[in-house]
Design a protein around this motif. Structure first.
Motif, short mmCIF file in Angstrom:
data_model
loop_
_atom_site.label_atom_id
_atom_site.label_comp_id
_atom_site.label_asym_id
_atom_site.label_seq_id
_atom_site.Cartn_x
_atom_site.Cartn_y
_atom_site.Cartn_z
N SER A 208 10.13 -23.20 11.17
CA SER A 208 10.70 -22.14 10.36
C SER A 208 12.23 -22.14 10.54
N GLY A 209 12.66 -22.29 11.79
CA GLY A 209 14.09 -22.34 12.10
C GLY A 209 14.78 -23.53 11.43
N LYS A 210 14.02 -24.58 11.16
CA LYS A 210 14.60 -25.77 10.53
C LYS A 210 14.52 -25.70 9.01
N GLY A 211 13.98 -24.59 8.49
CA GLY A 211 13.88 -24.42 7.03
C GLY A 211 12.80 -25.29 6.41
N LYS A 212 11.81 -25.72 7.22
CA LYS A 212 10.77 -26.61 6.67
C LYS A 212 9.44 -25.89 6.42
N LEU A 213 9.39 -24.59 6.78
CA LEU A 213 8.10 -23.90 6.75
C LEU A 213 7.81 -23.23 5.42
N TYR A 214 6.61 -23.48 4.89
CA TYR A 214 6.11 -22.79 3.69
C TYR A 214 4.91 -21.97 4.12
N LYS A 215 5.07 -20.65 4.05
CA LYS A 215 4.00 -19.77 4.54
C LYS A 215 3.12 -19.37 3.36
N VAL A 216 1.81 -19.49 3.53
CA VAL A 216 0.90 -19.14 2.44
C VAL A 216 0.15 -17.86 2.80
N PHE A 217 0.33 -16.85 2.00
CA PHE A 217 -0.40 -15.59 2.20
C PHE A 217 -0.53 -14.92 0.84
N ILE A 218 -1.33 -13.86 0.79
CA ILE A 218 -1.50 -13.18 -0.49
C ILE A 218 -0.45 -12.08 -0.58
N GLN A 219 0.25 -12.10 -1.71
CA GLN A 219 1.36 -11.16 -1.91
C GLN A 219 0.86 -9.71 -1.94
N PRO A 220 1.54 -8.81 -1.22
CA PRO A 220 1.15 -7.40 -1.32
C PRO A 220 1.41 -6.87 -2.73
N THR A 221 0.58 -5.95 -3.20
CA THR A 221 0.85 -5.34 -4.51
C THR A 221 1.20 -3.87 -4.29
N ILE A 222 1.96 -3.30 -5.23
CA ILE A 222 2.35 -1.90 -5.08
C ILE A 222 1.58 -1.07 -6.11
N GLN A 223 0.81 -0.12 -5.60
CA GLN A 223 0.10 0.78 -6.51
C GLN A 223 0.63 2.18 -6.28
N GLY A 224 1.43 2.67 -7.23
CA GLY A 224 2.10 3.96 -7.03
C GLY A 224 3.08 3.83 -5.88
N SER A 225 2.91 4.67 -4.86
CA SER A 225 3.81 4.55 -3.71
C SER A 225 3.13 3.81 -2.55
N ILE A 226 1.97 3.23 -2.82
CA ILE A 226 1.24 2.57 -1.73
C ILE A 226 1.39 1.06 -1.83
N VAL A 227 1.78 0.44 -0.71
CA VAL A 227 1.85 -1.03 -0.68
C VAL A 227 0.49 -1.54 -0.20
N MET A 228 -0.20 -2.28 -1.06
CA MET A 228 -1.53 -2.80 -0.71
C MET A 228 -1.36 -4.20 -0.11
N ILE A 229 -1.80 -4.34 1.11
CA ILE A 229 -1.72 -5.68 1.73
C ILE A 229 -3.13 -6.24 1.84
N PRO A 230 -3.53 -7.11 0.93
CA PRO A 230 -4.89 -7.63 1.00
C PRO A 230 -5.05 -8.52 2.22
N ALA A 231 -6.16 -8.38 2.91
CA ALA A 231 -6.37 -9.17 4.12
C ALA A 231 -6.41 -10.65 3.78
N VAL A 232 -7.10 -10.99 2.72
CA VAL A 232 -7.26 -12.39 2.35
C VAL A 232 -7.46 -12.49 0.85
N GLY A 233 -7.64 -13.71 0.38
CA GLY A 233 -7.94 -13.91 -1.03
C GLY A 233 -9.02 -14.97 -1.14
N THR A 234 -9.51 -15.17 -2.35
CA THR A 234 -10.52 -16.22 -2.52
C THR A 234 -9.82 -17.58 -2.36
N GLU A 235 -10.64 -18.63 -2.24
CA GLU A 235 -10.08 -19.98 -2.09
C GLU A 235 -9.15 -20.30 -3.26
#
Ligand SMILES: Nc1ncnc2c1ncn2[C@@H]1O[C@H](COP(=O)(O)OP(=O)(O)OP(=O)(O)O)[C@@H](O)[C@H]1O
Ligand SMILES: O=c1ccn([C@@H]2O[C@H](COP(=O)(O)O)[C@@H](O)[C@H]2O)c(=O)[nH]1
Ligand SMILES: [Mg+2]
Length: 276
Positions: A208-235
């Motif tokens: 990460s420090g060398k700028g080589k890291l690509y992190k894969v995760f599911i983007q949080p979505t915003i519903q109203g004032s709540i930030v939804m952080i999904p634990a995982v996603g389908t394949e």
């Protein structure tokens, strides 16, 4: 290399001829012959046509984070060769190699196999392949693994893909994987998670420090004032993110070396376009 092998073979043949007049075929000679055969075998496997270093992606993430699953999709879509370090080690066990018993015990305990051995297995596969782009899945596990790879191979990976998955989900997946792996049990999974956090995270931070890291995760979505952080996603949801990373690399020509455009030229062109 071929010339060196041919010279070594002819040297052995002539010394055998002169020796056979004096003594019975010596043990040393037999060893030399076996050595020469080994060199010829490995020289045949080597990829002499490769002019540029291959494109190497390290694929990291905890046990059950989905590395292997996503690698198969990357292979299908982007034509990489997938090398799972764990699979290469398991192959050593099933082929009854001299290190098989030690590897089996190490995997059963959730520990890490000596770096030199794993690097040798990976290097052998890369060198004997016709492909020029590889996914090295589940390696390096430790800083020592990483340093050994970089010292032996003499290169760093081009990029590192990190599957960031919550521990609870990883444990659930591993325990229901059902592929008969000796390390897919609750005790070994706990140990593997400890090893991942203590030894693999520093590797992830390093890249990460060398700028080589690509992190894969599911983007949080915003519903109203709540930030939804999904634990995982389908394949497929996860692959949508992975696909974007590799597509952008293709756009930057990093994955098509034969048509590669220097990054400076791309940046110069983009800057000029944006100025207009
Ligand atoms: N996004 C997902 N959602 C649900 N299950 C998944 C997902 N991705 C993979 N799996 C399942 O989880 C299990 C573990 O996945 P996989 O083997 O790809 O993980 P891994 O990171 O390679 O694990 P390991 O390090 O233990 O080899 C498999 O049974 C797979 O089918
Ligand atoms: O570089 C490596 C990769 C793996 N191991 C050992 O194998 C098991 C299983 O690996 P997976 O990537 O989950 O298939 C791992 O827990 C280690 O014990 C290793 O030592 N070095
Ligand atoms: Mg795997």
């Amino acid at each position: 290399m071929w010339r060196r092998v041919a010279r070594l073979s002819s040297l052995i043949r002539s010394s055998k001829a002169s020796l056979s007049n004096q003594i019975q075929p010596a043990n040393g000679l037999q060893i030399l012959e076996a050595f020469s055969t080994e060199i010829q075998k490995s020289a045949k496997g080597r990829n002499h046509h490769r002019k540029k270093p291959p494109f190497i992606t390290f694929v990291l993430g905890g046990p059950g984070s989905g590395k292997g699953t996503q690698c198969l999709k990357i292979v299908e879509t982007f034509g990489f060769t997938h090398l799972s370090a764990g699979d290469l080690l398991r192959k050593e066990i099933s082929s009854n190699s001299e290190n098989g018993a030690m590897i089996l015990e190490t995997i059963r305990e959730g520990n890490i196999v000596p770096s030199e051995l794993t690097v040798k297995l990976i290097q052998r596969e890369v060198e004997s392949s016709e492909n020029d782009k590889f996914l090295i899945d589940g390696f390096p596990r430790t800083e020592e693994n990483r340093q050994t790879y970089e010292r032996v191979v003499g290169a760093e990976p081009n990029i590192v893909l990190f599957f960031d998955c919550p521990e609870e989900e990883m444990v659930k997946r591993v325990l229901s994987r059902n592929q008969g792996r000796i390390d897919d049990n609750i005790d070994t999974v706990k140990k593997r998670l400890e090893v991942f956090n203590a030894l693999n995270r520093p590797v992830i931070n390093y890249y990460s420090g060398k700028g080589k890291l690509y992190k894969v995760f599911i983007q949080p979505t915003i519903q109203g004032s709540i930030v939804m952080i999904p634990a995982v996603g389908t394949e497929d949801e996860i692959f949508t993110r992975v696909r974007k990373i590799f597509t952008s690399l293709e756009v930057l020509s990093m994955l098509s070396p034969q048509f590669s455009i220097p990054i400076g030229v791309i940046l110069f062109t983009l800057t000029n376009l944006l100025r207009r």
